[in-house]
Design a protein around this motif. Structure first.
Motif, PDB file in Angstrom:
ATOM      1  N   PRO A   1     -48.902  28.140 -17.827  1.00 37.76           N
ATOM      2  CA  PRO A   1     -49.312  29.345 -18.546  1.00 37.76           C
ATOM      3  C   PRO A   1     -48.246  30.420 -18.456  1.00 37.76           C
ATOM      4  O   PRO A   1     -47.600  30.586 -17.413  1.00 37.76           O
ATOM      5  N   ALA A   2     -48.038  31.133 -19.548  1.00 38.05           N
ATOM      6  CA  ALA A   2     -47.055  32.215 -19.550  1.00 38.05           C
ATOM      7  C   ALA A   2     -47.590  33.383 -18.732  1.00 38.05           C
ATOM      8  O   ALA A   2     -48.794  33.667 -18.743  1.00 38.05           O
TER       9      ALA A   2
ATOM     10  N   ARG B   1     -46.663  27.330 -26.898  1.00 43.85           N
ATOM     11  CA  ARG B   1     -45.251  27.605 -26.638  1.00 43.85           C
ATOM     12  C   ARG B   1     -44.462  27.471 -27.942  1.00 43.85           C
ATOM     13  O   ARG B   1     -45.024  27.222 -28.994  1.00 43.85           O
ATOM     14  N   GLU B   2     -43.129  27.587 -27.872  1.00 48.87           N
ATOM     15  CA  GLU B   2     -42.309  27.557 -29.082  1.00 48.87           C
ATOM     16  C   GLU B   2     -42.340  26.201 -29.772  1.00 48.87           C
ATOM     17  O   GLU B   2     -42.381  26.122 -30.997  1.00 48.87           O
ATOM     18  N   THR B   3     -42.284  25.120 -29.017  1.00 50.03           N
ATOM     19  CA  THR B   3     -42.213  23.792 -29.620  1.00 50.03           C
ATOM     20  C   THR B   3     -43.329  22.863 -29.161  1.00 50.03           C
ATOM     21  O   THR B   3     -43.318  21.679 -29.490  1.00 50.03           O
TER      22      THR B   3
ATOM     23  N   PHE C   1     -44.569  19.870 -31.476  1.00 47.59           N
ATOM     24  CA  PHE C   1     -44.430  20.025 -32.926  1.00 47.59           C
ATOM     25  C   PHE C   1     -42.977  20.365 -33.253  1.00 47.59           C
ATOM     26  O   PHE C   1     -42.181  20.644 -32.339  1.00 47.59           O
ATOM     27  N   PRO C   2     -42.591  20.323 -34.543  1.00 50.68           N
ATOM     28  CA  PRO C   2     -41.181  20.509 -34.913  1.00 50.68           C
ATOM     29  C   PRO C   2     -40.609  21.803 -34.350  1.00 50.68           C
ATOM     30  O   PRO C   2     -41.265  22.850 -34.383  1.00 50.68           O
TER      31      PRO C   2
ATOM     32  N   GLU D   1     -44.702  27.700 -36.972  1.00 46.40           N
ATOM     33  CA  GLU D   1     -45.376  28.924 -36.552  1.00 46.40           C
ATOM     34  C   GLU D   1     -46.839  28.625 -36.264  1.00 46.40           C
ATOM     35  O   GLU D   1     -47.746  29.260 -36.785  1.00 46.40           O
ATOM     36  N   LEU D   2     -47.060  27.622 -35.425  1.00 43.84           N
ATOM     37  CA  LEU D   2     -48.425  27.246 -35.087  1.00 43.84           C
ATOM     38  C   LEU D   2     -49.037  28.282 -34.162  1.00 43.84           C
ATOM     39  O   LEU D   2     -48.403  28.761 -33.229  1.00 43.84           O
TER      40      LEU D   2
END
Length: 264
Positions: A173-174, A133-135, A101-102, A107-108
């Motif tokens: 996975p984090a 994750r972030e993106t 995603f963008p 903020e998904l």
């Protein structure tokens, strides 16, 4: 015990009975057709309900897998007599997808992504863990659900998604964020250990247990004095999860020394 007797003994409610009945159907399929057969994804609570049923069924050959080590949601795979667990390939039942995603301002959340998946007609049982994750997010799903997601899942929340299939080995996975707690308790009972793990007053912990907010090893427990052991998992709705990592000897004041990992 026959199937009905097993379900009567181990099902806590109608919903759980359906889950366990479907698992027994897959067990019958593996044994009668001599092929590996898997359930849909199970939550930790559903897995906890299934395990004693399998023990009462003679511990048939099976394994749990969620696409990567430590997955929360897993399928239960029943194996025929000729197949060893190490010979079963997760790719036969599971797939992994990446939804990009963008990178700016997005903020998904897990809820956004799960809601989008349900919005295209998937049931929760067909989707495993969602790693945000972030993106991008990584989604574990049943192999037969992957084409549906790839062709129809193009938006979550306000954001457009770009999907591609990835290998299960590429799931990342984090690392879990945990806080290590060293404490002592007067007794290894649920309310006392819960109070220690979540920094609660003993009375507040007891209220949480009595209110049905607490699970021990993923099963709801209403007994405040239920004994707790090393390795047990305690979850409290609204507070999270903690694990009893070790139970030591006694302190100078005669209290039991414990070590707890609280997941942040």
């Amino acid at each position: 015990m026959n199937k009905t007797e097993l379900l009567n003994r181990f099902s806590r409610d109608a919903e759980e009975r359906v889950v366990l009945a479907r698992a027994l159907d897959q067990l019958d399929r593996a044994q009668n057709r001599s092929i590996p057969s898997a359930t849909q994804f199970l939550s930790p609570a559903q897995r906890a309900a299934l395990e004693p049923l399998l023990a009462a069924s003679g511990r048939p050959r099976h394994l749990f897998h969620g696409g990567y080590e430590g997955a929360e949601r897993t399928v239960c795979v029943f194996l025929p007599d000729w197949q060893e667990p190490e010979d079963w390939m997760p790719e036969d039942e599971l797939a992994a997808l990446e939804a990009a995603f963008p990178p700016t301002g997005a903020e998904l959340t897990h809820r956004d992504l799960l809601g989008g998946l349900m919005g295209i007609g998937l049931t929760r049982e067909r989707v495993g863990d969602i790693l945000v994750r972030e993106t991008a997010a990584q989604i574990v799903c049943l192999k037969e659900a992957a084409p549906i997601i790839l062709s129809q899942f193009d938006q979550a929340g306000r954001y457009r998604l770009r999907l591609r299939e990835i290998a299960l080995a590429d799931l990342s996975p984090a690392p879990a964020e945990v806080k290590l707690i060293h404490d002592t308790v007067a007794a290894l009972r649920l309310d006392a250990v819960l109070a220690s793990g979540f920094s609660l007053a003993r009375s507040k912990a007891a209220d949480a247990v009595a209110g049905g907010r607490v699970s021990l090893n993923h099963r709801e427990c209403l007994k405040q004095d239920k004994p707790v052991e090393e390795g047990d998992v305690l979850t409290c709705r609204g507070l999270g999860k903690c694990v009893v990592r070790s139970v030591g000897g006694q302190s100078r004041k005669g209290r039991i020394i414990i070590e707890i990992e609280r997941y942040l």
